[in-house]
Enzyme design. Structure first.
Site, PDB file in Angstrom:
ATOM      1  N   LYS A  22       0.814  -1.219   0.000  1.00  0.00           N
ATOM      2  CA  LYS A  22       0.000   0.000   0.000  1.00  0.00           C
ATOM      3  C   LYS A  22       0.847   1.268   0.000  1.00  0.00           C
ATOM      4  O   LYS A  22       0.428   2.293  -0.532  1.00  0.00           O
ATOM      5  CB  LYS A  22      -0.979   0.002   1.185  1.00  0.00           C
ATOM      6  CG  LYS A  22      -2.079  -1.041   1.015  1.00  0.00           C
ATOM      7  CD  LYS A  22      -3.313  -0.743   1.822  1.00  0.00           C
ATOM      8  CE  LYS A  22      -4.438  -1.684   1.409  1.00  0.00           C
ATOM      9  NZ  LYS A  22      -5.696  -1.432   2.072  1.00  0.00           N
ATOM     10  N   LYS A  43      -5.050  -8.751  -6.913  1.00  0.00           N
ATOM     11  CA  LYS A  43      -6.276  -8.868  -6.108  1.00  0.00           C
ATOM     12  C   LYS A  43      -7.329  -7.880  -6.592  1.00  0.00           C
ATOM     13  O   LYS A  43      -6.995  -6.732  -6.928  1.00  0.00           O
ATOM     14  CB  LYS A  43      -5.879  -8.551  -4.655  1.00  0.00           C
ATOM     15  CG  LYS A  43      -6.958  -8.702  -3.626  1.00  0.00           C
ATOM     16  CD  LYS A  43      -6.411  -8.319  -2.253  1.00  0.00           C
ATOM     17  CE  LYS A  43      -6.587  -6.843  -1.973  1.00  0.00           C
ATOM     18  NZ  LYS A  43      -7.301  -6.508  -0.733  1.00  0.00           N
ATOM     19  N   LYS A  51     -10.556  -2.115  -4.187  1.00  0.00           N
ATOM     20  CA  LYS A  51     -11.239  -0.824  -4.316  1.00  0.00           C
ATOM     21  C   LYS A  51     -10.326   0.225  -4.926  1.00  0.00           C
ATOM     22  O   LYS A  51     -10.773   1.144  -5.592  1.00  0.00           O
ATOM     23  CB  LYS A  51     -11.573  -0.277  -2.922  1.00  0.00           C
ATOM     24  CG  LYS A  51     -12.629  -0.985  -2.174  1.00  0.00           C
ATOM     25  CD  LYS A  51     -12.783  -0.267  -0.819  1.00  0.00           C
ATOM     26  CE  LYS A  51     -13.332  -1.215   0.213  1.00  0.00           C
ATOM     27  NZ  LYS A  51     -12.535  -1.273   1.437  1.00  0.00           N
TER      28      LYS A  51
HETATM   29  N1  AQP Z   1     -10.078  -9.484  -3.666  1.00  0.00           N
HETATM   30  C1  AQP Z   1     -10.533  -9.948  -2.506  1.00  0.00           C
HETATM   31  N2  AQP Z   1     -10.913 -11.236  -2.386  1.00  0.00           N
HETATM   32  C2  AQP Z   1     -11.386 -11.722  -1.213  1.00  0.00           C
HETATM   33  N3  AQP Z   1     -11.503 -10.960  -0.089  1.00  0.00           N
HETATM   34  C3  AQP Z   1     -11.136  -9.666  -0.168  1.00  0.00           C
HETATM   35  N4  AQP Z   1     -11.147  -8.658   0.723  1.00  0.00           N
HETATM   36  C4  AQP Z   1     -10.689  -7.530   0.142  1.00  0.00           C
HETATM   37  N5  AQP Z   1     -10.377  -7.775  -1.142  1.00  0.00           N
HETATM   38  C5  AQP Z   1     -10.647  -9.088  -1.376  1.00  0.00           C
HETATM   39  C6  AQP Z   1     -11.601  -8.797   2.108  1.00  0.00           C
HETATM   40  O1  AQP Z   1     -12.586  -7.808   2.365  1.00  0.00           O
HETATM   41  C7  AQP Z   1     -12.511  -7.441   3.739  1.00  0.00           C
HETATM   42  C8  AQP Z   1     -12.530  -5.959   3.885  1.00  0.00           C
HETATM   43  O2  AQP Z   1     -11.430  -5.356   3.283  1.00  0.00           O
HETATM   44  P1  AQP Z   1     -11.131  -3.824   3.595  1.00  0.00           P
HETATM   45  O3  AQP Z   1     -11.985  -2.941   2.824  1.00  0.00           O
HETATM   46  O4  AQP Z   1     -11.173  -3.607   5.044  1.00  0.00           O
HETATM   47  O5  AQP Z   1      -9.662  -3.656   3.156  1.00  0.00           O
HETATM   48  P2  AQP Z   1      -8.881  -4.227   1.943  1.00  0.00           P
HETATM   49  O6  AQP Z   1      -8.509  -5.634   2.222  1.00  0.00           O
HETATM   50  O7  AQP Z   1      -7.747  -3.293   1.804  1.00  0.00           O
HETATM   51  O8  AQP Z   1      -9.908  -4.167   0.725  1.00  0.00           O
HETATM   52  P3  AQP Z   1      -9.654  -3.642  -0.742  1.00  0.00           P
HETATM   53  O9  AQP Z   1     -10.924  -3.657  -1.439  1.00  0.00           O
HETATM   54  O10 AQP Z   1      -8.554  -4.375  -1.390  1.00  0.00           O
HETATM   55  O11 AQP Z   1      -9.254  -2.157  -0.539  1.00  0.00           O
HETATM   56  P4  AQP Z   1      -7.946  -1.427  -0.986  1.00  0.00           P
HETATM   57  O12 AQP Z   1      -8.030  -1.256  -2.445  1.00  0.00           O
HETATM   58  O13 AQP Z   1      -8.047  -0.149  -0.225  1.00  0.00           O
HETATM   59  O14 AQP Z   1      -6.798  -2.274  -0.600  1.00  0.00           O
HETATM   60  C9  AQP Z   1     -11.259  -8.095   4.320  1.00  0.00           C
HETATM   61  O15 AQP Z   1     -11.657  -9.249   5.042  1.00  0.00           O
HETATM   62  C10 AQP Z   1     -10.487  -8.497   3.110  1.00  0.00           C
HETATM   63  O16 AQP Z   1      -9.697  -9.637   3.347  1.00  0.00           O
END
Ligand code: AQP
Length: 344
Positions: free
Chosen positions: A122, A206, A209
């Site tokens: 990140k 992955k 968002k």
């Molecule tokens: N691609 C994914 N596949 C399965 N699980 C996922 N999670 C995120 N992406 C995937 C799970 O969603 C939960 C919440 O995630 P979060 O929003 O708290 O943070 P994150 O993991 O950083 O999600 P993003 O969407 O990938 O955001 P960004 O782009 O900001 O990094 C967690 O349980 C996560 O494992």
């Protein structure tokens, strides 16, 4: 590093998890997190929060943050979390999270945090410009979990390393403050075909968002045409769907589409292969689009309904915050006593 066996914690089973209020939710969040929450709420006492303290580790527009928090709560309810069964609350409404995180900042070791791969991903090329909060994010996550003495944490694959850090912090606290079994060593619940949903544009990245390409993800609020279009344009290789699960190896995009189909229908990858093996993606993609629209359409519709009038969500969040504070207070009080603070 200090380790103790989970058997030393004798308290009840409890689930805790959350999602950051940092933007539109996608299929990965739905399959990796939300679907698991709704299933577990009927098995154990369940606490699900909106991680707004985590979301400000990157810049969030103040005028939008409260609405983003409501949107995540709406997604929880639309996906099937029942506020009468699970406790749903905003993290920032329970200040005990931040206080326990500070204590854990003094328990965790720099070397442990230096190993966290998500911070490296990140912060990218601009580590020195990242917030300190982004670096200590996994320590706050440990506080989120242990404040409720949660024993089970449903998350996607990307959170596995953070959960291991939580166990290390719990073990070291219990050891350093002569409190065997005070904090549980929580287990992550990661299994299942939705544990790691990949980008529709790159089977090795992955679904996320923060990916600048909206075509890389299916958002929970996408309408039926948008969902079908994104799946139609999803990257694949020129070969047909393989006839064995082993045939998915080395074919990340094919593996991802088969995995998404399996997760959405509750089938195994082998069952999906049995149905589509040998056929072209021109057959699998429309079937996948139909399943995705069928599952996600009602979720998006219910989110829109809930967000059209914040009264219902706000009352869920308010009641949830009161319940969460009542559960958190005795754990923090006992922690303060163990640490030896004046007046504790
Ligand atoms: N691609 C994914 N596949 C399965 N699980 C996922 N999670 C995120 N992406 C995937 C799970 O969603 C939960 C919440 O995630 P979060 O929003 O708290 O943070 P994150 O993991 O950083 O999600 P993003 O969407 O990938 O955001 P960004 O782009 O900001 O990094 C967690 O349980 C996560 O494992």
């Amino acid at each position: 590093m200090t380790e103790e066996t989970p058997a030393q914690y004798a308290g009840p089973k409890r689930v805790l998890s959350g999602v950051q209020s940092s933007g539109a939710l996608h299929l990965g969040n739905y399959l990796g997190a939300l679907v698991k929450f709704t299933r577990l709420q009927h098995e154990m006492d369940t606490f699900i929060f909106v991680a707004d303290l985590h979301s400000i580790t990157a810049w969030q527009e103040p005028a939008l943050l409260a609405a983003q928090t409501r949107e995540i709560a709406a997604a929880y309810i639309a996906a099937g979390l029942d506020p009468k069964v699970a406790t749903i609350f905003p993290q920032s409404a329970v200040p005990e999270h931040a206080e326990l995180a500070w204590i854990f900042n003094c328990v965790a070791r720099l070397g442990w945090l230096d190993r966290m791969t998500q911070f490296k991903e990140k912060s990218g090329q601009h580590k020195e410009r990242s917030s300190v909060g982004l670096y200590t994010y996994p320590v706050l996550q440990a506080a989120d979990i242990l404040l409720y003495k949660a024993t089970h944490v449903p998350v996607g694959e990307d959170q596995k390393q953070h959960l291991e850090l939580t166990r290390d912090i719990a073990g070291k606290f219990n050891h350093d403050f002569d409190a065997p079994g005070f904090f549980p060593l929580p287990e992550s619940l990661i299994q299942g075909p939705g544990a790691r949903v990949m980008s529709l544009r790159d089977g090795l990245a992955k679904m996320s968002k923060s990916d600048p390409s909206d075509a890389s993800r299916i958002n929970l609020m996408d309408d039926a045409d948008t969902i079908a279009n994104k799946i139609k344009r999803a990257k694949t290789d020129p070969l047909p769907v393989p006839e064995t699960v082993e045939g998915l190896e080395g074919r990340p995009e094919a593996d991802n589409l088969v995995g998404i189909y399996a997760a959405l229908t509750g089938a195994t990858k082998a069952e999906v292969i049995a149905e589509f093996g040998g056929k072209g993606f021109g057959t699998l993609k429309p079937a996948l689009a139909a399943v995705a629209v069928d599952k996600l359409g009602p979720v998006g519709g219910e989110m829109r309904r809930l967000m059209s009038d914040p009264t219902e969500i706000d009352s869920v969040l308010k009641a949830g915050a009161e319940k969460a504070r009542a559960a958190a207070a005795p754990v923090l009080a006992e922690t303060r006593k163990r640490v030896g603070f004046w007046g504790a």
